[in-house]
Scaffold this motif. Structure first.
Motif, PDB file in Angstrom:
ATOM      1  N   SER A   1     -53.022  24.908 -27.266  1.00 25.06           N
ATOM      2  CA  SER A   1     -52.030  25.163 -28.305  1.00 25.06           C
ATOM      3  C   SER A   1     -50.817  24.253 -28.111  1.00 25.06           C
ATOM      4  CB  SER A   1     -51.582  26.625 -28.264  1.00 25.06           C
ATOM      5  OG  SER A   1     -50.871  26.892 -27.065  1.00 25.06           O
ATOM      6  N   TRP A   2     -50.016  24.146 -29.143  1.00 24.16           N
ATOM      7  CA  TRP A   2     -48.801  23.333 -29.045  1.00 24.16           C
ATOM      8  C   TRP A   2     -47.880  23.885 -27.972  1.00 24.16           C
ATOM      9  CZ3 TRP A   2     -43.995  25.391 -29.523  1.00 24.16           C
ATOM     10  CH2 TRP A   2     -43.902  26.666 -30.105  1.00 24.16           C
ATOM     11  N   ALA A   3     -47.912  25.219 -27.759  1.00 21.30           N
ATOM     12  CA  ALA A   3     -47.052  25.820 -26.730  1.00 21.30           C
ATOM     13  C   ALA A   3     -47.436  25.322 -25.341  1.00 21.30           C
ATOM     14  CB  ALA A   3     -47.151  27.345 -26.800  1.00 21.30           C
ATOM     15  N   SER A   4     -48.734  25.105 -25.117  1.00 19.05           N
ATOM     16  CA  SER A   4     -49.178  24.597 -23.818  1.00 19.05           C
ATOM     17  C   SER A   4     -48.663  23.181 -23.580  1.00 19.05           C
ATOM     18  CB  SER A   4     -50.705  24.614 -23.735  1.00 19.05           C
ATOM     19  OG  SER A   4     -51.206  25.929 -23.729  1.00 19.05           O
ATOM     20  N   TRP A   5     -48.824  22.320 -24.602  1.00 21.10           N
ATOM     21  CA  TRP A   5     -48.350  20.939 -24.451  1.00 21.10           C
ATOM     22  C   TRP A   5     -46.830  20.897 -24.307  1.00 21.10           C
ATOM     23  CZ3 TRP A   5     -52.142  18.193 -23.040  1.00 21.10           C
ATOM     24  CH2 TRP A   5     -53.405  18.257 -23.647  1.00 21.10           C
ATOM     25  N   ALA A   6     -46.149  21.653 -25.159  1.00 23.81           N
ATOM     26  CA  ALA A   6     -44.680  21.645 -25.122  1.00 23.81           C
ATOM     27  C   ALA A   6     -44.164  22.222 -23.814  1.00 23.81           C
ATOM     28  CB  ALA A   6     -44.123  22.437 -26.311  1.00 23.81           C
TER      29      ALA A   6
ATOM     30  N   TRP B   1     -58.810  23.330 -28.627  1.00 23.29           N
ATOM     31  CA  TRP B   1     -57.725  22.472 -28.149  1.00 23.29           C
ATOM     32  C   TRP B   1     -56.576  23.337 -27.641  1.00 23.29           C
ATOM     33  CZ3 TRP B   1     -58.283  17.320 -27.698  1.00 23.29           C
ATOM     34  CH2 TRP B   1     -59.310  16.716 -28.412  1.00 23.29           C
TER      35      TRP B   1
END
Length: 265
Positions: free
Chosen positions: A232-237, A230
């Motif tokens: 990473s949160w950095a990509s979504w953020a 999945w």
């Protein structure tokens, strides 16, 4: 709020936008024997060349911290979304200039012409990016993380539509915008994880790559297609932050240009 009015106008005229999108795709390749097939052949030949040169001929391998060791496979996953980004921004940025005579004679919402160009490019590149999910089965083993791929594509289309509309307004006000953005797109590939993994970039300067709006999305594509993981949160953020910044700038641009846009064209 003007930008919300544009969003509502786009939704109400969605059938018209669909017709305009089909006509634009047909017009791009009118007179060519291959027709719309050329839209898919050109990027496919480009990524095939990457695979042949870097994986077959030179058998280049990346470092241990890279998402994959095969250089060609890595380039393909980054290059297709990047080509889609450049094609969409280039066409949407010029969409209002190209439609200037129509907008001067008809009271149509300008956003329709921006959306037409954005969706026409998406129809070409989105299936190719989804096809990578099949081509990279040995890498991701049909991981459930593939469910994130359509979401990443939707975010990219939304980001490109927002940025493209903003740039189209700026290009109408100042024609130099076209040359400036063209230059930034040509060098932007070197300030993104398309040609090299993020881990190879000097740690003290990695923040520079995040100034590229495609960096978080590219990292997400690499996570899904190369590692079966999945994003990473950095990509979504990062992707969300870039879209919100672009939306805020667009709202200001639409509000300030509402009465003058047609005159600029």
């Amino acid at each position: 709020m003007p930008v919300l009015d544009d969003a509502r106008a786009l939704w109400r005229a969605r059938a018209l936008v669909a017709v305009m999108t089909r006509r634009e795709i047909a017009a791009r390749y009118a007179g060519a024997a291959g027709g719309i097939a050329w839209a898919y052949v050109q990027p496919l030949l480009t990524v095939a060349a990457y695979f042949l040169v870097f994986d077959v001929v030179f058998a280049m391998r990346l470092g241990e911290n890279a998402p994959t060791h095969r250089a060609g496979a890595y380039l393909i996953v980054g290059s297709l979304p990047w080509m889609a980004f450049c094609d969409t921004l280039g066409r949407t940025m010029n969409s209002l200039l190209d439609a200037g005579s129509v907008l001067q004679k008809n009271a149509l919402p300008p956003v329709l012409f921006v959306a037409r160009s954005a969706f026409a490019s998406s129809i070409v590149y989105a299936p190719l990016i989804l096809l990578l999910a099949v081509a990279y089965i040995p890498a991701h083993h049909m991981s459930p993380a593939l469910l994130a791929l359509p979401v990443l594509l939707a975010l990219q289309v939304l980001l490109c539509l927002t940025l493209g509309y903003l740039l189209a307004i700026l290009a109408a006000a100042l024609r130099d915008t076209v040359q400036i953005v063209g230059f930034l797109l040509s060098v932007g590939i070197f300030l993104s994880p398309v040609l090299f993994p993020l881990s190879l970039f000097p740690a003290a300067w990695r923040w520079v790559l995040w100034l590229n709006p495609m960096t978080p999305l590219l990292l997400g594509y690499q996570n899904v297609l190369l590692q079966g993981a999945w994003p990473s949160w950095a990509s979504w953020a990062g992707a969300g932050a870039w879209w919100l910044v672009a939306l805020a700038l667009l709202a200001a641009a639409v509000r300030r240009s509402r009465e003058q846009l047609v005159d600029w064209l």
